[in-house]
Design a protein around this motif. Structure first.
Motif, PDB file in Angstrom:
ATOM      1  N   MET A   1      96.910 -37.755  45.250  1.00 38.40           N
ATOM      2  CA  MET A   1      95.771 -37.604  46.027  1.00 38.40           C
ATOM      3  C   MET A   1      94.655 -38.109  45.271  1.00 38.40           C
ATOM      4  N   GLN A   2      93.558 -38.610  46.236  1.00 45.53           N
ATOM      5  CA  GLN A   2      92.422 -39.458  45.580  1.00 45.53           C
ATOM      6  C   GLN A   2      91.266 -38.609  45.972  1.00 45.53           C
TER       7      GLN A   2
ATOM      8  N   ARG B   1      86.143 -43.350  41.671  1.00 43.18           N
ATOM      9  CA  ARG B   1      87.315 -43.208  42.645  1.00 43.18           C
ATOM     10  C   ARG B   1      88.470 -42.662  41.696  1.00 43.18           C
TER      11      ARG B   1
ATOM     12  N   GLU C   1      92.538 -41.456  41.438  1.00 46.13           N
ATOM     13  CA  GLU C   1      93.879 -41.126  42.137  1.00 46.13           C
ATOM     14  C   GLU C   1      94.633 -40.285  41.194  1.00 46.13           C
TER      15      GLU C   1
ATOM     16  N   LEU D   1      98.332 -38.522  40.552  1.00 43.49           N
ATOM     17  CA  LEU D   1      99.775 -38.441  41.328  1.00 43.49           C
ATOM     18  C   LEU D   1     100.429 -37.271  40.311  1.00 43.49           C
TER      19      LEU D   1
ATOM     20  N   ASP E   1      93.286 -43.138  51.920  1.00 39.52           N
ATOM     21  CA  ASP E   1      93.852 -43.817  50.675  1.00 39.52           C
ATOM     22  C   ASP E   1      92.879 -45.113  50.591  1.00 39.52           C
TER      23      ASP E   1
ATOM     24  N   HIS F   1      92.538 -48.513  47.641  1.00 37.97           N
ATOM     25  CA  HIS F   1      92.851 -49.251  46.524  1.00 37.97           C
ATOM     26  C   HIS F   1      92.020 -48.925  45.415  1.00 37.97           C
ATOM     27  N   ILE F   2      92.570 -48.342  44.342  1.00 39.92           N
ATOM     28  CA  ILE F   2      91.781 -47.963  43.128  1.00 39.92           C
ATOM     29  C   ILE F   2      92.595 -48.779  41.930  1.00 39.92           C
TER      30      ILE F   2
ATOM     31  N   GLY G   1      95.970 -48.348  40.203  1.00 40.46           N
ATOM     32  CA  GLY G   1      96.518 -47.021  41.094  1.00 40.46           C
ATOM     33  C   GLY G   1      97.742 -47.635  41.849  1.00 40.46           C
ATOM     34  N   SER G   2      98.555 -46.748  42.346  1.00 46.04           N
ATOM     35  CA  SER G   2      99.731 -46.948  43.138  1.00 46.04           C
ATOM     36  C   SER G   2      99.611 -47.487  44.357  1.00 46.04           C
ATOM     37  N   THR G   3      98.272 -47.196  44.959  1.00 48.95           N
ATOM     38  CA  THR G   3      98.148 -47.848  46.454  1.00 48.95           C
ATOM     39  C   THR G   3      98.081 -49.376  46.509  1.00 48.95           C
TER      40      THR G   3
END
Length: 79
Positions: free
Chosen positions: A1-2, A36, A38, A40, A65, A67-68, A71-73
């Motif tokens: 979640m972001q 920002r 995120e 998990l 979503d 990009h952070i 992060g995983s995105t």
């Protein structure tokens, strides 16, 4: 979640410690410059927002979503 967060000097380590009772394996990516975050985790969004509020961080869930950094995105195409 972001989330979009507003906090003075947000610290991912402080957040990780605060989340540990809910989920010791929670992972966090924080882009403090852009506000920002995120998270998990197996914790619910409401639980995460409660932890954020106890730290004094105002947080709004992001609808889409983004990009952070770290992060995983990340899809690898930012160039």
């Amino acid at each position: 979640m972001q989330f979009q967060v507003s906090a003075i000097n947000p610290d991912a380590g402080v957040l990780a410690t605060a989340l540990r009772p809910l989920d010791p394996d929670a992972r966090i990516a924080l882009d403090a410059a852009r506000g920002r975050l995120e998270v998990l985790t197996v914790a619910t969004g409401a639980q995460v927002q409660h932890v954020l509020s106890t730290l004094g961080w105002a947080a709004t869930p992001l609808d889409q979503d983004v990009h952070i950094s770290g992060g995983s995105t990340c899809c690898g195409h930012c160039g």
